[in-house]
Design a protein around this motif. Sequence first.
Motif, PDB file in Angstrom:
ATOM      1  N   SER A 352       3.506   8.328  -1.058  1.00  0.00           N
ATOM      2  CA  SER A 352       2.462   8.385  -0.033  1.00  0.00           C
ATOM      3  C   SER A 352       1.869   9.792   0.053  1.00  0.00           C
ATOM      4  O   SER A 352       2.599  10.779   0.103  1.00  0.00           O
ATOM      5  N   ASN A 353       0.523   9.862   0.040  1.00  0.00           N
ATOM      6  CA  ASN A 353      -0.192  11.128   0.271  1.00  0.00           C
ATOM      7  C   ASN A 353       0.204  12.215  -0.711  1.00  0.00           C
ATOM      8  O   ASN A 353       0.215  13.400  -0.370  1.00  0.00           O
ATOM      9  N   ASP A 354       0.518  11.830  -1.955  1.00  0.00           N
ATOM     10  CA  ASP A 354       1.069  12.808  -2.900  1.00  0.00           C
ATOM     11  C   ASP A 354       0.117  13.965  -3.191  1.00  0.00           C
ATOM     12  O   ASP A 354       0.557  15.115  -3.294  1.00  0.00           O
ATOM     13  N   ALA A 355      -1.159  13.687  -3.336  1.00  0.00           N
ATOM     14  CA  ALA A 355      -2.095  14.766  -3.666  1.00  0.00           C
ATOM     15  C   ALA A 355      -2.149  15.804  -2.547  1.00  0.00           C
ATOM     16  O   ALA A 355      -2.145  17.018  -2.802  1.00  0.00           O
ATOM     17  N   GLN A 356      -2.183  15.346  -1.298  1.00  0.00           N
ATOM     18  CA  GLN A 356      -2.224  16.283  -0.182  1.00  0.00           C
ATOM     19  C   GLN A 356      -0.907  17.029  -0.049  1.00  0.00           C
ATOM     20  O   GLN A 356      -0.885  18.239   0.241  1.00  0.00           O
ATOM     21  N   ILE A 357       0.213  16.342  -0.249  1.00  0.00           N
ATOM     22  CA  ILE A 357       1.517  17.003  -0.167  1.00  0.00           C
ATOM     23  C   ILE A 357       1.633  18.092  -1.228  1.00  0.00           C
ATOM     24  O   ILE A 357       2.152  19.187  -0.958  1.00  0.00           O
ATOM     25  N   ILE A 358       1.143  17.824  -2.429  1.00  0.00           N
ATOM     26  CA  ILE A 358       1.173  18.847  -3.479  1.00  0.00           C
ATOM     27  C   ILE A 358       0.344  20.055  -3.051  1.00  0.00           C
ATOM     28  O   ILE A 358       0.769  21.214  -3.220  1.00  0.00           O
ATOM     29  N   ARG A 359      -0.839  19.824  -2.483  1.00  0.00           N
ATOM     30  CA  ARG A 359      -1.667  20.953  -2.027  1.00  0.00           C
ATOM     31  C   ARG A 359      -0.933  21.771  -0.975  1.00  0.00           C
ATOM     32  O   ARG A 359      -0.976  23.011  -0.996  1.00  0.00           O
ATOM     33  N   ILE A 360      -0.265  21.088  -0.057  1.00  0.00           N
ATOM     34  CA  ILE A 360       0.485  21.802   0.978  1.00  0.00           C
ATOM     35  C   ILE A 360       1.594  22.629   0.355  1.00  0.00           C
ATOM     36  O   ILE A 360       1.798  23.805   0.703  1.00  0.00           O
ATOM     37  N   ASN A 361       2.310  22.045  -0.585  1.00  0.00           N
ATOM     38  CA  ASN A 361       3.439  22.751  -1.198  1.00  0.00           C
ATOM     39  C   ASN A 361       2.991  23.898  -2.094  1.00  0.00           C
ATOM     40  O   ASN A 361       3.768  24.838  -2.328  1.00  0.00           O
ATOM     41  N   LEU A 362       1.751  23.853  -2.569  1.00  0.00           N
ATOM     42  CA  LEU A 362       1.193  24.964  -3.348  1.00  0.00           C
ATOM     43  C   LEU A 362       0.576  26.030  -2.449  1.00  0.00           C
ATOM     44  O   LEU A 362       0.178  27.086  -2.936  1.00  0.00           O
ATOM     45  N   GLY A 363       0.492  25.764  -1.156  1.00  0.00           N
ATOM     46  CA  GLY A 363      -0.119  26.715  -0.244  1.00  0.00           C
ATOM     47  C   GLY A 363      -1.622  26.619  -0.173  1.00  0.00           C
ATOM     48  O   GLY A 363      -2.270  27.485   0.403  1.00  0.00           O
ATOM     49  N   ALA A 364      -2.187  25.541  -0.731  1.00  0.00           N
ATOM     50  CA  ALA A 364      -3.641  25.378  -0.743  1.00  0.00           C
ATOM     51  C   ALA A 364      -4.154  24.702   0.522  1.00  0.00           C
ATOM     52  O   ALA A 364      -5.363  24.657   0.754  1.00  0.00           O
ATOM     53  N   GLU A 365      -3.264  24.165   1.323  1.00  0.00           N
ATOM     54  CA  GLU A 365      -3.637  23.489   2.567  1.00  0.00           C
ATOM     55  C   GLU A 365      -2.532  23.712   3.580  1.00  0.00           C
ATOM     56  O   GLU A 365      -1.345  23.699   3.221  1.00  0.00           O
ATOM     57  N   ALA A 366      -2.925  23.906   4.827  1.00  0.00           N
ATOM     58  CA  ALA A 366      -1.952  24.114   5.902  1.00  0.00           C
ATOM     59  C   ALA A 366      -2.040  22.968   6.897  1.00  0.00           C
ATOM     60  O   ALA A 366      -3.149  22.536   7.248  1.00  0.00           O
TER      61      ALA A 366
END
Length: 385
Positions: A352-366
């Motif tokens: 679920s929501n893998d693309a957004q979770i990856i962005r969060i874990n890369l620091g690209a989204e808070a």
Amino acid sequence: MSESQGDTSAVDAAELAAWQREDRAFTVLDVRDRDEFESWHVDAPEAVQIPHQQFIAARAKGTTDELVPDGPEPILVVCGVGEASAEVAEQLRDEDIDARNLAGGMEAWAREYEAVEVPFTDGTVLQYQRPSSGCLGYLLVSGDEAAVVDPLRAFADRYADDAADHGATVRYAVDTHVHADHVSGVRAVADATDAEIVLPEGVDERGIEFDPDRLLADGEELAVGDAGLETLALPGHTPEGVGFRIADGEHGDLLLAGDTLFLDAVARPDLAVEEGDVEAMARQLHGSLSELLDLPDETRIAPGHVATATSADDEGRYVATIGALRDRHDLLSRSESEFVEEVTGSLPERPSNDAQIIRINLGAEAVDDGTAFDLELGPNNCAAG
């Protein structure tokens, strides 16, 4: 006093987790809406969905007996927060059915997080288990130092408390790879404890937008008290993925394998690359697994995820030796071409929501803590084969 302690007909999340580990026969009756059930529900030998509204109507008509599931008792009734399910469980008990309510519902189930100790000669290793998603993490304690591997943001405060209980402080917060199924806790742990953030060196090629304190290359060791985490490059699930070997001459080395090798499956190779690169990643995964199979038979694999159907050992741990996994996994004996064909042909739905979770874990989204928690709710979909 918790709801389950005050009501013998209620089951709390910890007891449900024990039911799963013990392979207990029971039936889940989920009274949420169908789309909620299909997106994520408690795994059980039997799991059915009948909406709460049908039970309200059946109570008025006196036809509750027509809604009783056919599966084995007890029937565990589940909803979002444990309120509608409590009503349904009581209604079923009026029909002489052994019905229990999941106290706190799926909200409580998602917050269940347990720790069991894995044998280790030079200190303590805890395996953290989140049964709602199958996520596993680890705390290595040696002397007065500790390192947490694959921490979850939702439980960031837990690791420091557990380290303190063993007379240590968390010195390192470590990830084996950029996770796609849950929000990493490395930064939250670092904020709470002043621990150093340690990641595999390949994360820079994934587009990381924060500065880790340390990047580990293949073969590098991270000293933790009298113990250490030796880095093993294990690309295949992600390009940068690694495992960490903890030397132990008495019990057999312990390999924290991340999402490369599970006890009943192998990693999926498609979450970190474009569609055209999935086969190449699967070939890398085959190579990484071949390296693991070359380790001594007594080497213990401690995976990053576990399926509900996987049985724990007698102490509740999810650990198995390379020798046992070699015999258990038919997929591990396949040639590269056979392996690639089977793994790429058996990919489940993405987390679920893998693309957004990856962005969060890369620091690209808070995102805030509540949003992070909600984003990762869902089943374990990191395995293939």
